[in-house]
Motif scaffolding. Structure first.
Motif, PDB file in Angstrom:
ATOM      1  N   TYR A 220       0.839  -1.196   0.000  1.00 34.33           N
ATOM      2  CA  TYR A 220       0.000   0.000   0.000  1.00 34.33           C
ATOM      3  C   TYR A 220       0.879   1.253   0.000  1.00 34.33           C
ATOM      4  CZ  TYR A 220      -4.228  -2.715   1.001  1.00 34.33           C
ATOM      5  OH  TYR A 220      -5.293  -3.591   0.925  1.00 34.33           O
ATOM      6  N   PHE A 221       0.633   2.119  -0.964  1.00 35.02           N
ATOM      7  CA  PHE A 221       1.397   3.352  -1.124  1.00 35.02           C
ATOM      8  C   PHE A 221       0.480   4.557  -0.968  1.00 35.02           C
ATOM      9  CE2 PHE A 221       3.866   0.161  -3.160  1.00 35.02           C
ATOM     10  CZ  PHE A 221       5.184   0.578  -3.183  1.00 35.02           C
ATOM     11  N   ASN A 222       0.776   5.402  -0.010  1.00 36.32           N
ATOM     12  CA  ASN A 222       0.017   6.645   0.100  1.00 36.32           C
ATOM     13  C   ASN A 222       0.366   7.560  -1.064  1.00 36.32           C
ATOM     14  OD1 ASN A 222      -1.689   8.562   1.074  1.00 36.32           O
ATOM     15  ND2 ASN A 222      -0.640   8.865   3.027  1.00 36.32           N
ATOM     16  N   ASN A 223      -0.568   8.395  -1.437  1.00 35.19           N
ATOM     17  CA  ASN A 223      -0.345   9.333  -2.536  1.00 35.19           C
ATOM     18  C   ASN A 223       0.850  10.228  -2.222  1.00 35.19           C
ATOM     19  OD1 ASN A 223      -0.622  10.952  -4.782  1.00 35.19           O
ATOM     20  ND2 ASN A 223      -2.278  12.184  -3.925  1.00 35.19           N
ATOM     21  N   ASN A 224       1.880  10.133  -3.048  1.00 30.62           N
ATOM     22  CA  ASN A 224       3.101  10.923  -2.865  1.00 30.62           C
ATOM     23  C   ASN A 224       2.968  12.195  -3.699  1.00 30.62           C
ATOM     24  OD1 ASN A 224       5.721  12.008  -2.910  1.00 30.62           O
ATOM     25  ND2 ASN A 224       6.694   9.993  -2.897  1.00 30.62           N
ATOM     26  N   THR A 225       2.510  13.261  -3.066  1.00 29.67           N
ATOM     27  CA  THR A 225       2.251  14.497  -3.812  1.00 29.67           C
ATOM     28  C   THR A 225       3.530  15.091  -4.393  1.00 29.67           C
ATOM     29  OG1 THR A 225       2.360  15.752  -1.728  1.00 29.67           O
ATOM     30  CG2 THR A 225       0.183  15.042  -2.478  1.00 29.67           C
ATOM     31  N   HIS A 226       4.649  14.892  -3.706  1.00 27.07           N
ATOM     32  CA  HIS A 226       5.924  15.404  -4.237  1.00 27.07           C
ATOM     33  C   HIS A 226       6.317  14.660  -5.513  1.00 27.07           C
ATOM     34  CE1 HIS A 226       6.656  17.972  -0.771  1.00 27.07           C
ATOM     35  NE2 HIS A 226       6.397  16.953   0.034  1.00 27.07           N
ATOM     36  N   LEU A 227       6.087  13.351  -5.513  1.00 32.35           N
ATOM     37  CA  LEU A 227       6.397  12.570  -6.708  1.00 32.35           C
ATOM     38  C   LEU A 227       5.449  12.937  -7.840  1.00 32.35           C
ATOM     39  CD1 LEU A 227       8.023  10.414  -8.129  1.00 32.35           C
ATOM     40  CD2 LEU A 227       6.556   8.672  -7.082  1.00 32.35           C
ATOM     41  N   GLU A 228       4.196  13.182  -7.520  1.00 34.49           N
ATOM     42  CA  GLU A 228       3.241  13.608  -8.554  1.00 34.49           C
ATOM     43  C   GLU A 228       3.684  14.927  -9.175  1.00 34.49           C
ATOM     44  OE1 GLU A 228      -1.340  15.254  -8.888  1.00 34.49           O
ATOM     45  OE2 GLU A 228      -0.933  13.590  -7.517  1.00 34.49           O
ATOM     46  N   MET A 229       4.140  15.864  -8.346  1.00 29.64           N
ATOM     47  CA  MET A 229       4.610  17.151  -8.867  1.00 29.64           C
ATOM     48  C   MET A 229       5.823  16.956  -9.771  1.00 29.64           C
ATOM     49  SD  MET A 229       4.206  19.495  -5.409  1.00 29.64           S
ATOM     50  CE  MET A 229       5.085  20.873  -6.133  1.00 29.64           C
ATOM     51  N   LEU A 230       6.703  16.010  -9.406  1.00 32.39           N
ATOM     52  CA  LEU A 230       7.878  15.762 -10.242  1.00 32.39           C
ATOM     53  C   LEU A 230       7.475  15.132 -11.574  1.00 32.39           C
ATOM     54  CD1 LEU A 230      10.915  15.729 -10.699  1.00 32.39           C
ATOM     55  CD2 LEU A 230      11.026  13.537  -9.478  1.00 32.39           C
ATOM     56  N   ILE A 231       6.519  14.215 -11.543  1.00 30.44           N
ATOM     57  CA  ILE A 231       6.035  13.611 -12.789  1.00 30.44           C
ATOM     58  C   ILE A 231       5.466  14.685 -13.711  1.00 30.44           C
ATOM     59  CG2 ILE A 231       4.256  12.104 -13.773  1.00 30.44           C
ATOM     60  CD1 ILE A 231       4.642  10.277 -11.340  1.00 30.44           C
ATOM     61  N   ARG A 232       4.676  15.583 -13.152  1.00 31.51           N
ATOM     62  CA  ARG A 232       4.104  16.671 -13.960  1.00 31.51           C
ATOM     63  C   ARG A 232       5.201  17.580 -14.504  1.00 31.51           C
ATOM     64  NH1 ARG A 232      -1.331  17.077 -13.858  1.00 31.51           N
ATOM     65  NH2 ARG A 232      -2.490  16.028 -12.173  1.00 31.51           N
ATOM     66  N   LEU A 233       6.199  17.855 -13.672  1.00 30.07           N
ATOM     67  CA  LEU A 233       7.300  18.713 -14.099  1.00 30.07           C
ATOM     68  C   LEU A 233       8.069  18.070 -15.258  1.00 30.07           C
ATOM     69  CD1 LEU A 233       9.086  21.227 -13.669  1.00 30.07           C
ATOM     70  CD2 LEU A 233      10.350  19.921 -11.943  1.00 30.07           C
ATOM     71  N   CYS A 234       8.330  16.776 -15.143  1.00 27.89           N
ATOM     72  CA  CYS A 234       9.059  16.073 -16.208  1.00 27.89           C
ATOM     73  C   CYS A 234       8.229  16.014 -17.488  1.00 27.89           C
ATOM     74  CB  CYS A 234       9.433  14.667 -15.744  1.00 27.89           C
ATOM     75  SG  CYS A 234      10.691  14.636 -14.451  1.00 27.89           S
ATOM     76  N   LEU A 235       6.916  15.846 -17.347  1.00 27.25           N
ATOM     77  CA  LEU A 235       6.041  15.859 -18.513  1.00 27.25           C
ATOM     78  C   LEU A 235       6.050  17.239 -19.173  1.00 27.25           C
ATOM     79  CD1 LEU A 235       3.025  13.730 -17.241  1.00 27.25           C
ATOM     80  CD2 LEU A 235       4.507  13.175 -19.181  1.00 27.25           C
ATOM     81  N   ASP A 236       6.043  18.293 -18.359  1.00 28.63           N
ATOM     82  CA  ASP A 236       6.115  19.655 -18.908  1.00 28.63           C
ATOM     83  C   ASP A 236       7.411  19.843 -19.697  1.00 28.63           C
ATOM     84  OD1 ASP A 236       3.678  20.337 -17.848  1.00 28.63           O
ATOM     85  OD2 ASP A 236       4.505  21.352 -16.078  1.00 28.63           O
ATOM     86  N   ARG A 237       8.510  19.355 -19.150  1.00 26.43           N
ATOM     87  CA  ARG A 237       9.797  19.475 -19.839  1.00 26.43           C
ATOM     88  C   ARG A 237       9.778  18.690 -21.152  1.00 26.43           C
ATOM     89  NH1 ARG A 237      13.322  18.426 -14.288  1.00 26.43           N
ATOM     90  NH2 ARG A 237      13.143  20.551 -13.441  1.00 26.43           N
ATOM     91  N   PHE A 238       9.202  17.493 -21.101  1.00 26.71           N
ATOM     92  CA  PHE A 238       9.135  16.654 -22.290  1.00 26.71           C
ATOM     93  C   PHE A 238       8.288  17.302 -23.381  1.00 26.71           C
ATOM     94  CE2 PHE A 238       6.553  13.387 -24.521  1.00 26.71           C
ATOM     95  CZ  PHE A 238       7.564  12.823 -25.292  1.00 26.71           C
ATOM     96  N   PHE A 239       7.079  17.745 -23.012  1.00 24.29           N
ATOM     97  CA  PHE A 239       6.190  18.324 -24.021  1.00 24.29           C
ATOM     98  C   PHE A 239       6.705  19.670 -24.525  1.00 24.29           C
ATOM     99  CE2 PHE A 239       2.864  15.488 -22.093  1.00 24.29           C
ATOM    100  CZ  PHE A 239       2.711  14.702 -23.226  1.00 24.29           C
ATOM    101  N   SER A 240       7.482  20.371 -23.691  1.00 25.91           N
ATOM    102  CA  SER A 240       8.127  21.597 -24.174  1.00 25.91           C
ATOM    103  C   SER A 240       9.119  21.261 -25.274  1.00 25.91           C
ATOM    104  CB  SER A 240       8.835  22.308 -23.022  1.00 25.91           C
ATOM    105  OG  SER A 240       9.544  23.437 -23.480  1.00 25.91           O
ATOM    106  N   ASP A 241       9.870  20.172 -25.103  1.00 21.66           N
ATOM    107  CA  ASP A 241      10.791  19.738 -26.145  1.00 21.66           C
ATOM    108  C   ASP A 241      10.046  19.321 -27.408  1.00 21.66           C
ATOM    109  OD1 ASP A 241      13.087  20.236 -24.762  1.00 21.66           O
ATOM    110  OD2 ASP A 241      13.430  18.169 -24.114  1.00 21.66           O
ATOM    111  N   VAL A 242       8.919  18.637 -27.223  1.00 21.50           N
ATOM    112  CA  VAL A 242       8.120  18.226 -28.385  1.00 21.50           C
ATOM    113  C   VAL A 242       7.620  19.451 -29.136  1.00 21.50           C
ATOM    114  CG1 VAL A 242       5.991  17.084 -29.119  1.00 21.50           C
ATOM    115  CG2 VAL A 242       7.431  16.017 -27.362  1.00 21.50           C
ATOM    116  N   ASP A 243       7.051  20.388 -28.410  1.00 21.67           N
ATOM    117  CA  ASP A 243       6.465  21.580 -29.042  1.00 21.67           C
ATOM    118  C   ASP A 243       7.511  22.458 -29.722  1.00 21.67           C
ATOM    119  OD1 ASP A 243       3.993  20.745 -28.154  1.00 21.67           O
ATOM    120  OD2 ASP A 243       4.042  21.970 -26.339  1.00 21.67           O
ATOM    121  N   ASN A 244       8.735  22.433 -29.185  1.00 23.57           N
ATOM    122  CA  ASN A 244       9.793  23.286 -29.736  1.00 23.57           C
ATOM    123  C   ASN A 244      10.771  22.520 -30.622  1.00 23.57           C
ATOM    124  OD1 ASN A 244       9.415  26.068 -28.380  1.00 23.57           O
ATOM    125  ND2 ASN A 244       9.311  24.662 -26.650  1.00 23.57           N
ATOM    126  N   SER A 245      10.395  21.269 -30.979  1.00 26.57           N
ATOM    127  CA  SER A 245      11.231  20.414 -31.836  1.00 26.57           C
ATOM    128  C   SER A 245      12.662  20.312 -31.310  1.00 26.57           C
ATOM    129  CB  SER A 245      11.229  20.955 -33.278  1.00 26.57           C
ATOM    130  OG  SER A 245       9.922  20.887 -33.818  1.00 26.57           O
TER     131      SER A 245
END
Length: 337
Positions: A220-245
């Protein structure tokens, strides 16, 4: 956002082809997160980097670009067929002691993200326990997602793969659940042959066989809000690279050699027929010399060990050289001063 997509259908496959899914999140975080950011979320950065990639940020970049350079590798039958075969039994085990029904196969999607759940439900009295990871206790009425993983015993001995935690945390993020359960399913005699037998059994026979030969545990894993924020941050970085080629590198430059090779392999399914010219004779000759040298070294070492056994001694000398076996059994040789 919850959708009406049904896993295994053509519409679901099409949705996956244009979105980042649960199993792909690990490789995005692996590429875009810093060691400090991982450590701040309670993730051992060194162990995280050790895990082999499933795909690469480079391949996923081209998936989102829809330029034909991304191709998904088909899992071998001993993994895909067996995994699908044991999941219903795992859901049955999870249902024990519950009064409310569990949901299987829910799909949540956004414009560029998709999460396909194994099992989801509402916590009940049978779930009341402290979280195995994260503070606090499980109380009735909390929403959860359950990620089912069939793991070989030898792999589990090395520790729970951190990629599973990233994947499940992403599913919590997408579904809005309160916590997640990792259902670890270990077949007692886990071999390719045994997995094939299990996958080919009738439903009734398989259920009986797994009840006798499979060990299932729940973490059982409690919701790790810090890890969720990091996942979102990494996704933002990834999609920024996609959008900017801004194309990611095909592999991590400082990665281990085996992971670099795995990354290159994951990149090249679109051009599987491409062959590079290189002098393989040079490699083969070097390998043969190395193998011959290793064999000779092993023969000499056997002579040394037999001499040690005959004389009950572990120190040796030869002119300007001395040697000995240390506590770890290593044979150390040095020049005399």
């Amino acid at each position: 956002m919850k959708t009406k997509l049904k896993q295994g259908t053509l519409s679901w496959e099409k949705a996956r082809d244009t979105r980042i899914g649960s199993s792909e999140i690990f490789d995005i975080v692996r590429y875009y997160a810093t060691d400090d950011e991982l450590q701040n979320c309670g993730i051992n950065a060194e162990a995280f980097r050790e895990e082999s990639p499933f795909t690469t940020a480079w391949a996923l970049y081209h998936k989102m670009k829809q330029d034909g350079l991304f191709q998904r590798e088909e899992l071998p039958p001993e993994l895909s067929d067996y995994g699908h075969a044991v999941e219903p039994y795992g859901a049955t085990v999870l249902k024990n002691g519950r009064t409310q029904s569990l949901k299987r196969g829910e799909v949540f999607a956004e414009e560029r993200l998709i999460a396909s759940l194994d099992v989801s439900g509402i916590s009940e009295e049978c779930d009341m326990r402290p979280f195995d990871y994260g503070g606090g206790d499980v109380v009735p009425g909390m929403r959860f997602v359950c990620e089912q993983k069939s793991i070989m015993p030898a792999r589990l001995k090395k520790g729970l793969p951190l990629k599973y935690i990233i994947q499940a945390q992403y599913q919590v993020m997408m579904s809005g659940a309160d916590f997640f359960i990792l259902q670890v399913m270990v077949l007692e005699n886990d071999t390719t042959y045994e997995r094939g037998l299990v996958a080919g059994m009738s439903v009734a026979k398989r259920k009986k066989h797994l009840a006798q030969n499979m060990k299932i545990s729940h973490l059982y894993f409690n919701n790790n809000t810090h890890l969720e924020m990091l996942i979102r941050l990494c996704l933002d970085r990834f999609f920024s690279d996609v959008d900017n080629s801004n194309e990611p590198t095909p592999f991590l430059a400082n990665d281990k050699q085996r992971n670099i090779i795995a990354s290159i392999r994951a990149n090249t399914f679109f051009n599987a027929d491409k062959v590079l010219e290189i002098d393989l004779i040079a490699y083969l000759s070097a390998k043969e010399r190395c193998d011959a040298s290793d064999n000779k070294k092993a023969e000499i070492m056997q002579d040394i060990i037999e001499l040690a056994m005959q004389n009950n001694a572990c120190r040796f000398r030869d002119g300007k050289l001395t040697a000995q076996f240390d506590k770890a059994g290593r044979f150390l040789v040095k020049h005399n001063d």
